[in-house]
Design a protein around this motif. Sequence first.
Motif, PDB file in Angstrom:
ATOM      1  N   THR A 229       0.965  -1.270   0.041  1.00  0.00           N
ATOM      2  CA  THR A 229      -0.079  -0.206   0.112  1.00  0.00           C
ATOM      3  C   THR A 229       0.875   1.265   0.093  1.00  0.00           C
ATOM      4  O   THR A 229       0.490   2.285   0.166  1.00  0.00           O
ATOM      5  N   ASP A 230       2.305   1.192  -0.176  1.00  0.00           N
ATOM      6  CA  ASP A 230       3.051   2.157  -0.016  1.00  0.00           C
ATOM      7  C   ASP A 230       3.322   3.006  -1.410  1.00  0.00           C
ATOM      8  O   ASP A 230       2.571   2.718  -2.650  1.00  0.00           O
ATOM      9  N   GLY A 231       3.961   3.729  -1.347  1.00  0.00           N
ATOM     10  CA  GLY A 231       4.207   4.800  -2.757  1.00  0.00           C
ATOM     11  C   GLY A 231       5.302   4.301  -3.715  1.00  0.00           C
ATOM     12  O   GLY A 231       5.592   5.170  -4.604  1.00  0.00           O
ATOM     13  N   THR A 232       5.704   3.133  -3.638  1.00  0.00           N
ATOM     14  CA  THR A 232       6.916   2.818  -4.615  1.00  0.00           C
ATOM     15  C   THR A 232       6.536   1.397  -5.295  1.00  0.00           C
ATOM     16  O   THR A 232       5.508   1.033  -5.063  1.00  0.00           O
ATOM     17  N   VAL A 233       7.547   0.816  -6.137  1.00  0.00           N
ATOM     18  CA  VAL A 233       7.269  -0.254  -6.735  1.00  0.00           C
ATOM     19  C   VAL A 233       7.886  -1.393  -6.073  1.00  0.00           C
ATOM     20  O   VAL A 233       9.089  -1.274  -5.563  1.00  0.00           O
ATOM     21  N   HIS A 234       7.450  -2.559  -6.178  1.00  0.00           N
ATOM     22  CA  HIS A 234       7.742  -3.681  -5.624  1.00  0.00           C
ATOM     23  C   HIS A 234       8.097  -5.062  -6.488  1.00  0.00           C
ATOM     24  O   HIS A 234       7.048  -4.966  -7.232  1.00  0.00           O
ATOM     25  N   VAL A 235       9.194  -5.322  -6.569  1.00  0.00           N
ATOM     26  CA  VAL A 235       9.375  -6.867  -7.400  1.00  0.00           C
ATOM     27  C   VAL A 235       9.878  -7.791  -6.557  1.00  0.00           C
ATOM     28  O   VAL A 235      10.295  -7.570  -5.455  1.00  0.00           O
ATOM     29  N   PRO A 236       9.683  -9.109  -7.048  1.00  0.00           N
ATOM     30  CA  PRO A 236      10.054 -10.111  -6.253  1.00  0.00           C
ATOM     31  C   PRO A 236      11.603 -10.354  -6.061  1.00  0.00           C
ATOM     32  O   PRO A 236      12.329  -9.506  -6.820  1.00  0.00           O
ATOM     33  N   GLU A 237      12.294 -10.953  -4.969  1.00  0.00           N
ATOM     34  CA  GLU A 237      13.434 -10.920  -4.806  1.00  0.00           C
ATOM     35  C   GLU A 237      14.053 -11.431  -6.098  1.00  0.00           C
ATOM     36  O   GLU A 237      13.571 -12.607  -6.730  1.00  0.00           O
ATOM     37  N   GLY A 238      15.250 -11.021  -6.242  1.00  0.00           N
ATOM     38  CA  GLY A 238      16.153 -11.504  -7.502  1.00  0.00           C
ATOM     39  C   GLY A 238      15.917 -10.672  -8.529  1.00  0.00           C
ATOM     40  O   GLY A 238      16.286 -10.691  -9.702  1.00  0.00           O
ATOM     41  N   TYR A 239      14.959  -9.659  -8.663  1.00  0.00           N
ATOM     42  CA  TYR A 239      14.502  -8.769  -9.619  1.00  0.00           C
ATOM     43  C   TYR A 239      14.929  -7.178  -9.125  1.00  0.00           C
ATOM     44  O   TYR A 239      14.936  -7.104  -7.887  1.00  0.00           O
ATOM     45  N   GLU A 240      15.243  -6.232  -9.994  1.00  0.00           N
ATOM     46  CA  GLU A 240      15.243  -5.016  -9.729  1.00  0.00           C
ATOM     47  C   GLU A 240      14.440  -4.142 -10.639  1.00  0.00           C
ATOM     48  O   GLU A 240      14.392  -4.499 -11.832  1.00  0.00           O
ATOM     49  N   TRP A 241      14.327  -3.135 -10.320  1.00  0.00           N
ATOM     50  CA  TRP A 241      13.367  -1.896 -11.217  1.00  0.00           C
ATOM     51  C   TRP A 241      14.226  -0.581 -11.320  1.00  0.00           C
ATOM     52  O   TRP A 241      14.787  -0.256 -10.159  1.00  0.00           O
ATOM     53  N   LYS A 242      13.924   0.024 -12.277  1.00  0.00           N
ATOM     54  CA  LYS A 242      14.443   1.481 -12.417  1.00  0.00           C
ATOM     55  C   LYS A 242      13.467   2.291 -13.256  1.00  0.00           C
ATOM     56  O   LYS A 242      12.836   1.814 -13.993  1.00  0.00           O
TER      57      LYS A 242
END
Length: 629
Positions: free
Chosen positions: A81-94
């Motif tokens: 419910t927060d203000g950022t993006v979440h992805v699974p462990e082992g992944y990254e986002w930009k």
Amino acid sequence: MKDADPANLSADDWDELHFPRPEVNDFDRVVERAVSRRGFLGGVLAFGSGAAAMGVGLMGSTAAHAVTASRFSFTPIAAQTDGTVHVPEGYEWKVLMRWGDPLFSAADGYDITKGGPVENSDKIFGENTDGMETFSFRSHELIAINHEFPNLKINLPAAQAGVPANADEVLKIQNIQGVTVMEIKESAEGWLVVKDSPFNRRIHHNTPMKIVGPAAGHDLLKTDADPTGTTSLGTMNNCGSGKTPWGTYLTCEENFNGYFGSSDENASYDLKVADGMKRYGIKAESRNHYELYDPRFDTSKNPNEPHRAGWIVEIDPTRPDSTPTKHTGLGRFKHENAEVALAADGRVVVYMGDDERGEYLYKFVSNAAYTPGIDTVSLLNDGTLHVAKFNDDATGDWLPLTPETTGMDAAEILIFTRMAATAAGGTTMDRPEWVASSPVAVEAYCCLTNNKNRGVKPNAGGDDTSVNGPNPREANKYGQIVRWRPTDDDHAAETFDWDLYVMAGNPTVHSDARAGTANVNEGNLFNSPDGMAIDSTGLVWIQTDGNDDNEEDFAGNGNNQMLVGDPITGEIARFMTGPNGCEVTGLAWSTDRRTMFVGIQHPGGDWPDGGTPRSSVITIKRVDNGLIG
Ligand code: FEO
Ligand code: CA
Ligand code: CA
């Protein structure tokens, strides 16, 4: 409806203001009706072989994180419910690109918080990112991407009511919508946009377009500025996307009705024009108020101008000087996306949804087969448009829209496609959003996002919207995904079998049909499926545009998100969550399939970029740089 200010309403809620539901809505009756269809649904769901085949007998199952399927190479993540993006462990986002970032160095320093100078407003990445596709051309990697609609309160900060005060403000708003084509490159720091690339291009509301196909040149498309009915300016409310086998981009004009208004509330129109305005929701009041300073959008002066919107537009991203083309052969409605498949004999099939409550699902089939070098303009126009009819026995028919089946002439079928579909007897749907076809099986899926009017009131054409096979719940809050398999494994076939891949719901709150199908559980709660794409391995990626207040019916859903489904087992797992307030929409892969590009539309106040939260495209990669779809 949380916010009654028209400037803050979604397009469908804005339409609803002018077309209200009846006051009486017997919710007990609604629920009873949906539950009584359990047996039927169980039969339909037996189409699959896994979780979906368990049918609704397991509705209410709340096994936490029951989904740990072998085909998913990640551990599903929890709702957020927060203000950022979440992805699974082992992944990254930009973040790759945000609204207002310069595509050309001439626009360096463009400041959205000050409203930005109008002269640079067509040189920046536009607002409210939506559908996108990637293209590999020689040594260049390109993205074509839509900018669906403007947030007037951000773009006109001086005009708190979101009403433009002069022609320059109208022009600026027009410039930040439409389509961006941009070149991207992967560096040691990740993906970057190549500023000043010769491929970079903005296509907006004043970009010259060709109008082609059977309706081109029809009297209903002629205006004073274009007495030929074959050229127009601009593309608007660009929602979903498509990609042709010949490497061009399809952008889809959705809620075009809100762009037109009338300076004369008592203006009178031809009967056909007036009927069309009613069915397509064109009113004296517009959403963006262009008509105040741009008479092209004033229907009392230019009653045919709205007929020149609501089409699918083809853009060649590899030719920056090419003129975009509006294909009338693909019909005029609130186009969500355009999913192109090839029939067994090579004919081109385009699946398309009309996203409004109680509207229809369509399919175009070309007359000729695609072969490299063929005239592709004819391929997307010389053919037959069909509307889907879903039968309760899990079969379906594609009904051709012809003068014989509709009582309309060939051009008017395309200009007023909704009326043609009504006449032919299609099945009213729960807001068809994206269609995706599988690259590894002859089947396709359509997100039916939600429909609070199902069983409550007819659509804008007066068509009955009682519950039916693929739309089985009255006052549908959660949405579902329908899947069909064409007869004889041929997308051109006139018949098909169908089932529901998933009915979204909330088994932690409800124990009736609102719990959803058995492949919905406490670990993957979501609502309002919208964006969708199927990757090269056949997995179904599902993006949501729904209620994210995380309360009551939607408790445990968290923010809008992206999930992935296994079409064989029916399993669905949460892969990504977006920031609060956002819609997750738009999905494409790099050529090497090691990067996924995802759109974050209208993020909320906590987006970690600082300052005004801006619609953005993000990249998602595996930390080990492995394949991702
Ligand atoms: Fe633009 Fe129906 O979503
Ligand atoms: Ca959508
Ligand atoms: Ca939506």
